[in-house]
Design an enzyme around this catalytic site. Sequence first.
Site, PDB file in Angstrom:
ATOM      1  N   CYS A   2      -1.140  -7.566   7.470  1.00 45.56           N
ATOM      2  CA  CYS A   2      -0.184  -8.887   8.598  1.00 45.56           C
ATOM      3  C   CYS A   2       1.149  -8.775   8.129  1.00 45.56           C
ATOM      4  O   CYS A   2       1.872  -7.867   7.062  1.00 45.56           O
ATOM      5  CB  CYS A   2      -0.612 -10.115   9.018  1.00 45.56           C
ATOM      6  SG  CYS A   2      -2.187 -10.500   9.919  1.00 45.56           S
ATOM      7  N   LEU A  50      -2.553  -8.461  12.263  1.00 44.32           N
ATOM      8  CA  LEU A  50      -3.430  -7.530  12.739  1.00 44.32           C
ATOM      9  C   LEU A  50      -4.630  -8.425  12.712  1.00 44.32           C
ATOM     10  O   LEU A  50      -5.024  -8.837  11.056  1.00 44.32           O
ATOM     11  CB  LEU A  50      -3.329  -6.566  11.639  1.00 44.32           C
ATOM     12  CG  LEU A  50      -5.386  -5.637  11.823  1.00 44.32           C
ATOM     13  CD1 LEU A  50      -5.201  -4.354  13.020  1.00 44.32           C
ATOM     14  CD2 LEU A  50      -4.925  -4.877  10.583  1.00 44.32           C
ATOM     15  N   ASN A  75       0.454 -12.578   4.608  1.00 47.27           N
ATOM     16  CA  ASN A  75      -0.440 -11.357   4.723  1.00 47.27           C
ATOM     17  C   ASN A  75      -1.430 -10.586   3.129  1.00 47.27           C
ATOM     18  O   ASN A  75      -1.250 -11.092   2.327  1.00 47.27           O
ATOM     19  CB  ASN A  75       0.934 -10.142   4.830  1.00 47.27           C
ATOM     20  CG  ASN A  75       0.335  -9.072   4.544  1.00 47.27           C
ATOM     21  OD1 ASN A  75      -0.995  -8.433   4.808  1.00 47.27           O
ATOM     22  ND2 ASN A  75       1.085  -8.248   3.565  1.00 47.27           N
ATOM     23  N   GLU A  77      -5.602 -10.729   2.152  1.00 43.55           N
ATOM     24  CA  GLU A  77      -7.114 -11.113   1.908  1.00 43.55           C
ATOM     25  C   GLU A  77      -8.018 -12.047   0.858  1.00 43.55           C
ATOM     26  O   GLU A  77      -7.457 -11.493  -0.125  1.00 43.55           O
ATOM     27  CB  GLU A  77      -8.263  -9.774   2.037  1.00 43.55           C
ATOM     28  CG  GLU A  77      -7.741  -9.111   3.831  1.00 43.55           C
ATOM     29  CD  GLU A  77      -6.765  -8.389   3.368  1.00 43.55           C
ATOM     30  OE1 GLU A  77      -5.675  -8.631   4.690  1.00 43.55           O
ATOM     31  OE2 GLU A  77      -6.263  -7.938   2.625  1.00 43.55           O
ATOM     32  N   ARG A 340       6.429  12.930  -1.241  1.00 40.38           N
ATOM     33  CA  ARG A 340       5.814  13.829  -0.931  1.00 40.38           C
ATOM     34  C   ARG A 340       3.931  13.178  -0.978  1.00 40.38           C
ATOM     35  O   ARG A 340       3.709  13.962  -0.309  1.00 40.38           O
ATOM     36  CB  ARG A 340       5.551  14.362  -2.771  1.00 40.38           C
ATOM     37  CG  ARG A 340       6.547  15.337  -3.167  1.00 40.38           C
ATOM     38  CD  ARG A 340       6.770  15.970  -3.907  1.00 40.38           C
ATOM     39  NE  ARG A 340       7.822  16.839  -4.576  1.00 40.38           N
ATOM     40  CZ  ARG A 340       8.131  17.391  -5.897  1.00 40.38           C
ATOM     41  NH1 ARG A 340       6.758  17.206  -6.824  1.00 40.38           N
ATOM     42  NH2 ARG A 340       9.044  18.007  -6.381  1.00 40.38           N
ATOM     43  N   SER A 363      -9.776   3.036  -0.550  1.00 42.90           N
ATOM     44  CA  SER A 363      -8.841   3.512  -1.189  1.00 42.90           C
ATOM     45  C   SER A 363      -9.254   3.474  -3.042  1.00 42.90           C
ATOM     46  O   SER A 363      -9.681   3.150  -2.694  1.00 42.90           O
ATOM     47  CB  SER A 363      -7.274   3.691  -0.564  1.00 42.90           C
ATOM     48  OG  SER A 363      -6.659   5.114  -0.886  1.00 42.90           O
TER      49      SER A 363
END
Length: 561
Positions: A2, A50, A75, A77, A340, A363
């Site tokens: 969020c 979100l 913000n 978890e 990059r 990820s």
Amino acid sequence: MCGIWALFGSDESMSVQCTCAMKIAHRGPDAFRFENVNGFTNCWFGFHRLAIVDQLYGMQPLRIKKFPYMWLCYNGEIYNHQTLRKQFEFDCQTKMDGEILLHLYDRFGIKKMASLLDGVFAFILLDTANRKVHVGRDTYGVRPLFKLLTDDGFLALCSEAKGLIDITHGIGTPASIVPFPPGHFEVFDLKPSGKVQSIQMEQFHCCRQQPSHAIYDTVEKLPISLDEELVKSNIRNLFENAVRKRLMAHRRIGCLLSGGLDSSLVAATLVKLAKEEKLPYPIQTFAIGSDDSPDIVAARKVATHIGSEHHEVTFTVEEGIEVVKDVIFHLESYDITTIRASVGMYLISKYIRQKTDSVVIFSGEGSDELTQGYIYFHKAPTPKAAAEDSIRLMEELYMFDVLRADRTTAAHGLELRVPFLDHRFTAYYLSLPEEMRVPRDGVEKHLLRESFKGLDLIPDEILWRRKEAFSDGLTSVKKSWYTYLQEHLESMVNDDDMEEAYKRFPHNPPRTKEAYYYRQEFEKRYPDRAQWLSHYWMPRWIDAIDPSARTLSIYKPEKDQ
């Protein structure tokens, strides 16, 4: 994931200031709210949501009947919120993971509250009964937070610095805006005027410490032994636990997959556990690169092996160059390798948001720093030096890889999860003898690879695939992504500019035209904020003038790249 924003002691009206909060609207596309604090006309919270957990009661600032004097904006978890509810027999009003902060704070105070949280977070907790503002951020800064504090006590906080740069205040000189330090909390006295005074700043956790919440974890205390087979078993158990606890979501889960070791281990473990937990959908995996990218080829092999619903996103050099300015805006950084690598991650996040219903994205960030995965670790003079640099990299993640991963996904309203930065997993790995963690037999991350050897979790050729930076693996070795960028930007900066670079940019002066261009674009959006980056990311122990691994003398490409 969020966006949070709060002001304490503003001299301007809310109607003037709240436009600044809209600059982080991308972090929470589902809903937003601005709210004034009762009794403090110049104190406000802003929240962009979100929805991931408790879609009914998830709006913030969070307030519950039991503690009407507390206001919480956070913000993140909290993966152990249900464990803590049961352990301490809290009577919770909502299913929100963040509600646990209010109960822990009420019972234990701010320091123990923060140390018991297993998760990623940035929070602002207002206690009007005791006239205190508490601010905190997770160990690695996975969730971002910036702070503006003037000499007269006006405090502004925001998930991203762009929500603070145009804040107006009574002090004539520009106010300092700084990243809130990871693993710390700060306490402010709240005055009747709404202005604040900092009274305490303290670290509650660092990467080397066993986290306080470990005693309540589902994986019980590990056997203390340096027997290599037992160590490898512990690594597997803790890593699987790290992935499992991050399945907490009411939205669809997906995974970025570069075809490297780290993202492949995450994706394979995620697919395995999703089946065990009987998630009602297949796990989607996402790879990006040019047509001849080695990452695309490797990711395809992994996806076939693990049985994920795989998506391949190809992009042209022109498409990559086109988004560089947007990437710099979202990153709030001019670091060369970060920009990059962010282009590919920004483009694939855009694809995920537009073409799929996956919102929670796993990820592999953090593994290279933790497990000494960068190829320059082969040149470490001693295991002790390598271990010390690993710690340095972990402590600087919030400026580099973690920043990249958060901003590029948040730009498109996605929520990132990084199991390699699990508190217990990192603390255990860093507790192992220095000699055990170094590259071995010419292979970096040898211990991690050995821990998953012979399990058929991922293909052997991927398990032993050598390190390829995300920004390098996007394109073939014949011509790297950074080379395309450098060639394009060569004509954008002239030689006279480069001669004056040290005078124009005395802090972190750019040494190449590519770096000059990034800095120039950064200064257009964030003038005089170069201090947000303390230094450029660069390899150590080797004569390097560019951060790309492909420029190093010790780089050896895989065959057929």
